[in-house]
Design an enzyme around this catalytic site. Structure first.
Site, PDB file in Angstrom:
ATOM      1  N   ASP A   1      55.285  49.520  23.326  1.00 17.61           N
ATOM      2  CA  ASP A   1      54.068  49.260  24.094  1.00 17.61           C
ATOM      3  C   ASP A   1      54.393  48.822  25.513  1.00 17.61           C
ATOM      4  O   ASP A   1      53.743  49.255  26.477  1.00 17.61           O
ATOM      5  CB  ASP A   1      53.213  48.201  23.390  1.00 17.61           C
ATOM      6  CG  ASP A   1      53.986  46.928  23.055  1.00 17.61           C
ATOM      7  OD1 ASP A   1      55.235  46.953  23.042  1.00 17.61           O
ATOM      8  OD2 ASP A   1      53.332  45.894  22.794  1.00 17.61           O
ATOM      9  N   ARG A   2      55.439  48.021  25.662  1.00 16.73           N
ATOM     10  CA  ARG A   2      55.838  47.570  26.998  1.00 16.73           C
ATOM     11  C   ARG A   2      56.374  48.731  27.819  1.00 16.73           C
ATOM     12  O   ARG A   2      56.161  48.799  29.040  1.00 16.73           O
ATOM     13  CB  ARG A   2      56.889  46.467  26.876  1.00 16.73           C
ATOM     14  CG  ARG A   2      56.347  45.206  26.188  1.00 16.73           C
ATOM     15  CD  ARG A   2      57.452  44.247  25.810  1.00 16.73           C
ATOM     16  NE  ARG A   2      58.169  43.786  26.987  1.00 16.73           N
ATOM     17  CZ  ARG A   2      59.357  43.198  26.945  1.00 16.73           C
ATOM     18  NH1 ARG A   2      59.963  43.022  25.773  1.00 16.73           N
ATOM     19  NH2 ARG A   2      59.946  42.798  28.051  1.00 16.73           N
TER      20      ARG A   2
ATOM     21  N   ASP B   1      48.318  53.000  19.813  1.00 18.13           N
ATOM     22  CA  ASP B   1      49.205  51.841  19.971  1.00 18.13           C
ATOM     23  C   ASP B   1      49.139  51.012  18.691  1.00 18.13           C
ATOM     24  O   ASP B   1      48.096  50.444  18.363  1.00 18.13           O
ATOM     25  CB  ASP B   1      48.737  51.020  21.175  1.00 18.13           C
ATOM     26  CG  ASP B   1      49.509  49.726  21.352  1.00 18.13           C
ATOM     27  OD1 ASP B   1      50.600  49.590  20.763  1.00 18.13           O
ATOM     28  OD2 ASP B   1      49.023  48.849  22.098  1.00 18.13           O
TER      29      ASP B   1
END
Length: 246
Positions: A102-103, A6
């Site tokens: 990331d969401r 990430d």
């Protein structure tokens, strides 16, 4: 073994995955991700037989650097989450280009679990994502706590830099306690109100999951039961890389 990671605005997580579990994890400052820095920091990868790599990234130029290092030095092909067809993993009701990778990974980690979720991520921004069964409905982006603290300290000459702590009293008796109260109870109110508005707008109940640096700080002060999962993004990436057999 596989690699997932990430790349966020503040920090980058790189994980070696073995049998769908995190085997090794390192965290690096995103601003330091250069070719030479990465070659030095991830040389341990050569000890493992890596069959694939998947990252979510909100800093495209840093992803390109990492992708090139992994391929040129270890012959590992690396994919970015949003370049993969995810239609069989989650239905998206908004423009995918407007969702941070990331969401999206966070949401996929919880999709198809037969429940509704609000995911709160305390990152550079404070984000809320709404997942109803296997459908991503959209979300909310609010200012990040650390970013707000730095902005205030940088723009107000009499405001000091400070670390946020949980406080019990609302009324501060000096500048520092007043600042901590304003940020702690201000964000507590923001979070409570957004959850309340989401429930009212959707007419549904939700499980609330929190992740990111300040998730533990607010857990017991909210009006709603909150579960903490600091690795929710990585879990979503693991789910995807194994489903897609990358």
């Amino acid at each position: 073994m596989k690699i997932v990671g990430d790349i966020g605005n503040s920090e980058t997580k790189i994980c070696i995955i073995k049998n769908k579990k995190i085997f090794k994890k390192i965290i690096l400052p995103t601003k330091l991700l250069t070719k030479s820095y990465l070659i030095k920091k991830i040389k341990f990868i050569k000890k493992y037989k890596i069959s694939g790599s998947l990252f979510c990234s909100v800093v495209p130029r840093k992803f390109v650097i990492l992708k090139n290092v992994l391929y040129k030095n270890y012959f590992i092909k690396t994919y970015e989450l949003k370049k993969i067809d995810l239609n069989d993993m989650i239905k998206i009701k908004v423009n995918i280009k407007q969702i941070g990778s990331d969401r999206l990974a966070n949401s996929i980690s919880l999709s198809k679990l037969n429940s509704n979720y609000i995911i709160i991520d305390f990152g550079t921004a404070t984000t809320f994502d709404v997942v109803i069964k296997n459908i991503y409905y959209g979300g909310i982006i609010a200012p990040g706590i650390n970013l707000s603290i730095k902005s205030l300290a940088n723009n107000a000459s009499l405001i000091p830099s400070f670390s946020l702590k949980k406080v019990s009293k609302v009324i501060g008796n000096n500048t520092l306690s007043a600042l901590r109260s304003g940020f702690f109870w201000g964000y507590t109110g923001l979070i409570n109100n957004i959850i309340k508005k989401i429930k009212f707008e959707t007419k549904k109940n939700f499980k609330v999951i929190a992740t990111g640096g300040y998730s533990y700080l607010f857990k017991s002060s909210l009006d709603y039961k909150v579960s903490i999962d600091r690795d929710i993004t990585i879990k979503g990436l693991i789910k995807i890389i194994n489903k897609k057999n990358l």
